[in-house]
Design a protein around this motif. Structure first.
Motif, PDB file in Angstrom:
ATOM      1  N   ARG A 218       0.796  -1.237   0.083  1.00 34.36           N
ATOM      2  CA  ARG A 218       0.089   0.039   0.000  1.00 34.36           C
ATOM      3  C   ARG A 218       0.760   1.330  -0.066  1.00 34.36           C
ATOM      4  NH1 ARG A 218      -5.534   0.017   2.917  1.00 34.36           N
ATOM      5  NH2 ARG A 218      -4.447   1.405   4.388  1.00 34.36           N
ATOM      6  N   ALA A 219       2.183   1.188   0.559  1.00 30.83           N
ATOM      7  CA  ALA A 219       2.927   2.390   0.627  1.00 30.83           C
ATOM      8  C   ALA A 219       3.839   2.217  -0.749  1.00 30.83           C
ATOM      9  CB  ALA A 219       3.991   2.140   1.953  1.00 30.83           C
ATOM     10  N   GLY A 220       3.456   1.410  -1.481  1.00 29.81           N
ATOM     11  CA  GLY A 220       4.219   1.877  -2.893  1.00 29.81           C
ATOM     12  C   GLY A 220       5.278   0.594  -3.445  1.00 29.81           C
ATOM     13  N   ALA A 221       5.496  -0.223  -2.262  1.00 29.70           N
ATOM     14  CA  ALA A 221       6.584  -1.482  -2.448  1.00 29.70           C
ATOM     15  C   ALA A 221       6.231  -2.218  -3.826  1.00 29.70           C
ATOM     16  CB  ALA A 221       6.685  -2.453  -1.454  1.00 29.70           C
ATOM     17  N   ARG A 222       7.348  -2.530  -4.579  1.00 23.27           N
ATOM     18  CA  ARG A 222       7.140  -3.189  -6.080  1.00 23.27           C
ATOM     19  C   ARG A 222       6.999  -4.677  -5.513  1.00 23.27           C
ATOM     20  NH1 ARG A 222      11.583  -2.689 -10.777  1.00 23.27           N
ATOM     21  NH2 ARG A 222      11.120  -0.439  -9.927  1.00 23.27           N
ATOM     22  N   ALA A 223       7.819  -5.273  -4.654  1.00 22.01           N
ATOM     23  CA  ALA A 223       7.607  -6.788  -4.495  1.00 22.01           C
ATOM     24  C   ALA A 223       8.100  -6.781  -3.023  1.00 22.01           C
ATOM     25  CB  ALA A 223       8.835  -7.305  -5.408  1.00 22.01           C
ATOM     26  N   VAL A 224       7.692  -7.729  -2.287  1.00 28.01           N
ATOM     27  CA  VAL A 224       7.949  -8.256  -0.807  1.00 28.01           C
ATOM     28  C   VAL A 224       7.982  -9.856  -1.119  1.00 28.01           C
ATOM     29  CG1 VAL A 224       6.925  -8.464   1.269  1.00 28.01           C
ATOM     30  CG2 VAL A 224       6.632  -6.403  -0.006  1.00 28.01           C
ATOM     31  N   VAL A 225       9.352 -10.268  -0.384  1.00 28.35           N
ATOM     32  CA  VAL A 225       9.473 -11.672  -0.243  1.00 28.35           C
ATOM     33  C   VAL A 225       9.653 -11.939   1.294  1.00 28.35           C
ATOM     34  CG1 VAL A 225      11.177 -13.570  -0.632  1.00 28.35           C
ATOM     35  CG2 VAL A 225      10.455 -12.135  -2.526  1.00 28.35           C
ATOM     36  N   ALA A 226       9.053 -12.766   1.764  1.00 30.21           N
ATOM     37  CA  ALA A 226       9.231 -12.934   3.448  1.00 30.21           C
ATOM     38  C   ALA A 226      10.103 -14.100   3.604  1.00 30.21           C
ATOM     39  CB  ALA A 226       7.739 -13.193   4.102  1.00 30.21           C
ATOM     40  N   LEU A 227      11.020 -13.846   4.307  1.00 32.85           N
ATOM     41  CA  LEU A 227      12.154 -14.758   4.899  1.00 32.85           C
ATOM     42  C   LEU A 227      11.795 -14.989   6.399  1.00 32.85           C
ATOM     43  CD1 LEU A 227      14.931 -16.432   4.655  1.00 32.85           C
ATOM     44  CD2 LEU A 227      16.253 -14.404   5.005  1.00 32.85           C
ATOM     45  N   VAL A 228      11.391 -16.186   6.633  1.00 33.35           N
ATOM     46  CA  VAL A 228      11.357 -16.664   7.935  1.00 33.35           C
ATOM     47  C   VAL A 228      12.077 -17.438   8.625  1.00 33.35           C
ATOM     48  CG1 VAL A 228       8.863 -15.812   7.820  1.00 33.35           C
ATOM     49  CG2 VAL A 228       9.369 -17.938   7.444  1.00 33.35           C
ATOM     50  N   VAL A 229      12.256 -17.603   9.757  1.00 34.59           N
ATOM     51  CA  VAL A 229      13.170 -18.526  10.237  1.00 34.59           C
ATOM     52  C   VAL A 229      12.383 -20.039  10.284  1.00 34.59           C
ATOM     53  CG1 VAL A 229      14.537 -19.506  12.312  1.00 34.59           C
ATOM     54  CG2 VAL A 229      14.717 -17.136  11.597  1.00 34.59           C
ATOM     55  N   ALA A 230      11.341 -19.872  10.905  1.00 32.74           N
ATOM     56  CA  ALA A 230      10.660 -21.246  11.006  1.00 32.74           C
ATOM     57  C   ALA A 230       9.094 -21.106  10.750  1.00 32.74           C
ATOM     58  CB  ALA A 230      10.846 -21.747  12.441  1.00 32.74           C
TER      59      ALA A 230
END
Ligand SMILES: [Zn+2]
Ligand SMILES: [Zn+2]
Length: 272
Positions: A218-230
């Protein structure tokens, strides 16, 4: 922090390989209860992801857990570290929780930087963490993942804490109920056009990650990839989760494979 491989190597038994998306494996979180036995691509989402990706402006389809973990049985060690904020069980002189998590992220990121970048559609321009909200337990004034990411040289370079908990009581209540909400977080500073690596320690339902991702979009990011430990799984919830967990527990954990570049588990086709 020392050498990430040396820090993590004695703890390989606490990790579980995360399967690639496929029959019986959610295409967003790469595990979780998937009660639907649809075998055709594109693969189904698990029940949690259907719920948490549906309630927001825009979700990320890319959630990359380093490991699976479980709340009971032999998978609890990583859960204890990530969720119960304990240090890894080790002889005295072993790493503390932050050092362990930083080494885990550093080693994984070094091995799978190309996988993560491909998912983002280009080089990352921002690394940020999902902040603690009042609904989290234990309640902490300071967000430990800020410190962890600050210890990882490759992540620290692009690290900016742009997410803050929102001030909507109803949004935070929804988050506590494992429902995503666009207003659960808000963004400070410009993220227009950014390719964001969103880092968190534990993925339970996706409510935190997807709410944060949506706030970034919503704030304008083009791409988001989530890296989670577990990614927390419940092997007792259904036969598919049980097979995912049994298969992961039967093999040796390998930092050189991830759910984007590793083999599909084919969990519905073959017994674990
Ligand atoms: Zn899922
Ligand atoms: Zn990979």
């Amino acid at each position: 922090m020392g050498d990430a491989s040396a820090v993590t190597q004695p703890y390989l038994p606490v990790f579980r390989n995360v399967p690639a998306a496929g029959p019986g494996v959610c295409r967003v979180c790469h595990s979780g209860p998937n009660e639907r036995r649809a075998l055709k691509a594109p693969y189904e989402m698990c029940a949690s992801c259907r719920r948490t990706t549906g309630g927001v402006f825009r979700h990320t389809p890319h959630v990359v857990p380093v490991s699976l973990c479980a709340r009971r049985g032999d998978g609890t060690q990583l859960y204890d570290i990530v969720a119960r904020h304990r240090g890894p069980v080790s002889p005295s002189g072993g790493p503390d929780r932050s050092t362990f998590l930083a080494a885990t992220l550093a080693r994984f990121h070094r091995a799978h930087r190309a996988c993560l970048t491909r998912a983002a559609g280009g080089e990352f321009t921002l690394v940020t963490t999902v902040p603690v909200t009042r609904t989290d337990r234990p309640v902490e004034a300071f967000h430990p993942m800020l410190r962890v990411v600050g210890m990882v040289r490759d992540l620290m370079r692009l690290h900016r804490p742009v997410l803050l908990p929102g001030d909507s009581e109803s949004a935070l209540a929804r988050l506590a109920g494992r429902e995503s909400d666009d207003r659960a977080f808000h963004v400070i500073g410009g993220v227009g056009g950014a390719r964001v690596l969103l880092v968190d320690d534990l993925f339970v339902s996706g409510a935190r990650v997807q709410s944060a991702a949506s706030a970034l979009f919503r704030a304008g990011a083009r791409a988001v990839v989530a890296l989670v430990v577990a990614r927390l799984v419940d092997p007792s919830s259904n036969v598919t989760s049980a097979r995912v967990w049994a298969r992961a527990s039967a093999e040796r954990f390998d930092f050189e494979r991830c759910c984007l570049c590793g083999p599909a588990a084919g969990c519905l086709d073959r017994p674990a």
